[in-house]
Design a protein around this motif. Sequence first.
Motif, PDB file in Angstrom:
ATOM      1  N   PRO A   1       3.307  -6.686 -14.334  1.00  0.00           N
ATOM      2  CA  PRO A   1       2.640  -6.042 -13.193  1.00  0.00           C
ATOM      3  C   PRO A   1       1.810  -7.017 -12.373  1.00  0.00           C
ATOM      4  O   PRO A   1       1.504  -8.123 -12.817  1.00  0.00           O
ATOM      5  CB  PRO A   1       1.745  -4.997 -13.860  1.00  0.00           C
ATOM      6  CG  PRO A   1       1.426  -5.566 -15.203  1.00  0.00           C
ATOM      7  CD  PRO A   1       2.665  -6.321 -15.618  1.00  0.00           C
ATOM      8  N   SER A   2       1.459  -6.567 -11.170  1.00  0.00           N
ATOM      9  CA  SER A   2       0.573  -7.339 -10.286  1.00  0.00           C
ATOM     10  C   SER A   2      -0.602  -6.445  -9.924  1.00  0.00           C
ATOM     11  O   SER A   2      -0.499  -5.225 -10.018  1.00  0.00           O
ATOM     12  CB  SER A   2       1.350  -7.737  -9.029  1.00  0.00           C
ATOM     13  OG  SER A   2       1.921  -6.594  -8.404  1.00  0.00           O
ATOM     14  N   SER A   3      -1.688  -7.041  -9.494  1.00  0.00           N
ATOM     15  CA  SER A   3      -2.838  -6.197  -9.136  1.00  0.00           C
ATOM     16  C   SER A   3      -2.649  -5.659  -7.717  1.00  0.00           C
ATOM     17  O   SER A   3      -2.064  -6.324  -6.854  1.00  0.00           O
ATOM     18  CB  SER A   3      -4.150  -6.977  -9.230  1.00  0.00           C
ATOM     19  OG  SER A   3      -4.325  -7.779  -8.092  1.00  0.00           O
ATOM     20  N   LEU A   4      -3.146  -4.460  -7.505  1.00  0.00           N
ATOM     21  CA  LEU A   4      -3.049  -3.889  -6.161  1.00  0.00           C
ATOM     22  C   LEU A   4      -3.815  -4.752  -5.164  1.00  0.00           C
ATOM     23  O   LEU A   4      -3.393  -4.892  -4.011  1.00  0.00           O
ATOM     24  CB  LEU A   4      -3.562  -2.440  -6.158  1.00  0.00           C
ATOM     25  CG  LEU A   4      -3.365  -1.699  -4.844  1.00  0.00           C
ATOM     26  CD1 LEU A   4      -1.891  -1.645  -4.429  1.00  0.00           C
ATOM     27  CD2 LEU A   4      -3.933  -0.290  -4.938  1.00  0.00           C
ATOM     28  N   ALA A   5      -4.910  -5.352  -5.592  1.00  0.00           N
ATOM     29  CA  ALA A   5      -5.680  -6.227  -4.689  1.00  0.00           C
ATOM     30  C   ALA A   5      -4.804  -7.369  -4.174  1.00  0.00           C
ATOM     31  O   ALA A   5      -4.848  -7.721  -2.986  1.00  0.00           O
ATOM     32  CB  ALA A   5      -6.906  -6.785  -5.409  1.00  0.00           C
ATOM     33  N   LEU A   6      -3.999  -7.948  -5.076  1.00  0.00           N
ATOM     34  CA  LEU A   6      -3.100  -9.029  -4.666  1.00  0.00           C
ATOM     35  C   LEU A   6      -2.048  -8.506  -3.688  1.00  0.00           C
ATOM     36  O   LEU A   6      -1.708  -9.167  -2.693  1.00  0.00           O
ATOM     37  CB  LEU A   6      -2.440  -9.644  -5.915  1.00  0.00           C
ATOM     38  CG  LEU A   6      -1.522 -10.845  -5.680  1.00  0.00           C
ATOM     39  CD1 LEU A   6      -2.299 -12.023  -5.084  1.00  0.00           C
ATOM     40  CD2 LEU A   6      -0.842 -11.262  -6.985  1.00  0.00           C
ATOM     41  N   GLU A   7      -1.539  -7.312  -3.964  1.00  0.00           N
ATOM     42  CA  GLU A   7      -0.531  -6.731  -3.062  1.00  0.00           C
ATOM     43  C   GLU A   7      -1.118  -6.457  -1.678  1.00  0.00           C
ATOM     44  O   GLU A   7      -0.494  -6.782  -0.673  1.00  0.00           O
ATOM     45  CB  GLU A   7       0.060  -5.441  -3.641  1.00  0.00           C
ATOM     46  CG  GLU A   7       0.811  -5.612  -4.960  1.00  0.00           C
ATOM     47  CD  GLU A   7       1.922  -6.649  -4.917  1.00  0.00           C
ATOM     48  OE1 GLU A   7       2.490  -6.903  -3.831  1.00  0.00           O
ATOM     49  OE2 GLU A   7       2.217  -7.232  -5.986  1.00  0.00           O
ATOM     50  N   THR A   8      -2.298  -5.860  -1.626  1.00  0.00           N
ATOM     51  CA  THR A   8      -2.840  -5.538  -0.293  1.00  0.00           C
ATOM     52  C   THR A   8      -3.197  -6.809   0.480  1.00  0.00           C
ATOM     53  O   THR A   8      -3.194  -6.818   1.702  1.00  0.00           O
ATOM     54  CB  THR A   8      -4.061  -4.589  -0.363  1.00  0.00           C
ATOM     55  OG1 THR A   8      -5.030  -5.137  -1.237  1.00  0.00           O
ATOM     56  CG2 THR A   8      -3.678  -3.214  -0.862  1.00  0.00           C
ATOM     57  N   ALA A   9      -3.452  -7.903  -0.232  1.00  0.00           N
ATOM     58  CA  ALA A   9      -3.800  -9.158   0.447  1.00  0.00           C
ATOM     59  C   ALA A   9      -2.574  -9.961   0.870  1.00  0.00           C
ATOM     60  O   ALA A   9      -2.660 -10.754   1.818  1.00  0.00           O
ATOM     61  CB  ALA A   9      -4.685 -10.016  -0.468  1.00  0.00           C
ATOM     62  N   THR A  10      -1.438  -9.779   0.184  1.00  0.00           N
ATOM     63  CA  THR A  10      -0.311 -10.704   0.407  1.00  0.00           C
ATOM     64  C   THR A  10       1.045 -10.038   0.654  1.00  0.00           C
ATOM     65  O   THR A  10       1.969 -10.712   1.112  1.00  0.00           O
ATOM     66  CB  THR A  10      -0.136 -11.635  -0.820  1.00  0.00           C
ATOM     67  OG1 THR A  10       0.161 -10.841  -1.972  1.00  0.00           O
ATOM     68  CG2 THR A  10      -1.372 -12.476  -1.070  1.00  0.00           C
TER      69      THR A  10
END
Length: 240
Positions: free
Chosen positions: A209-218
């Motif tokens: 998994p990836s963090s949602l924070a990383l997804e919303t940033a990138t």
Amino acid sequence: MPLELLTIPCLADNYAFLLVNDAGEAALVDAPEAAPINAALAARGLTLTTILLTHHHWDHVEGLEGLSTAPAPRRIGAKADAHRLPPLTEEVSEGERITVLGEAVDILDVSGHTVGHIAFHFPASGFVFTGDSLMAFGCGRLFEGTPDQMYHSLGKLAALPQETLVCSGHEYTAANAKFAASVLPGVAAIAARCAETDRLRRAGQFTVPSSLALETATNPFLLAPDAAAFAKLRAQKDVF
Ligand code: ZN
Ligand code: FE
């Protein structure tokens, strides 16, 4: 106690997930392939009590019949997808809250990749299971839904707490990284994620998994300012 998450690679590039409570009970999210899931259950002596299905595509349900499960677990999927999912014991819809392994789970409709695709959000443990909707550094192809539908679905996921772990259905991140770098060159956070993706894959590690924070940033699809921009981006990715 938060639930423990086990990420299980299946087939060529799919992921299944097991959630485990401290009583040794497990819930499975998607069933791409029976053997690796059975092996993970056996290795820990886990009892599979619940199966959650994100959508009907074969690479998310094909392993169901081969699972070694006794007694029969609950099988939960979308009411809107029930006609083409394997037989369910519970049909769920957007806005419903169910209980899995003693924890509350919110159902989100995330149509776009397919119509009737759902996500399972575990707010207490901080997981969201997104199947082929929001994916690491990308999003699912639009086989059935409209760009507007997918844009709206991604917006719902992006609004969850930023520390949520995004448990998505495939290891597509390296290909998604190439696309992200090509459409948003010069964005430092994207370049850094591309390098990190490369490092992880070379080391044979998962990027999910990836963090949602990383997804919303990138994630370029979450950075699209509106539905029209999203539609254009998704069309570009289809032929990339
Ligand atoms: Zn799919
Ligand atoms: Fe898939």
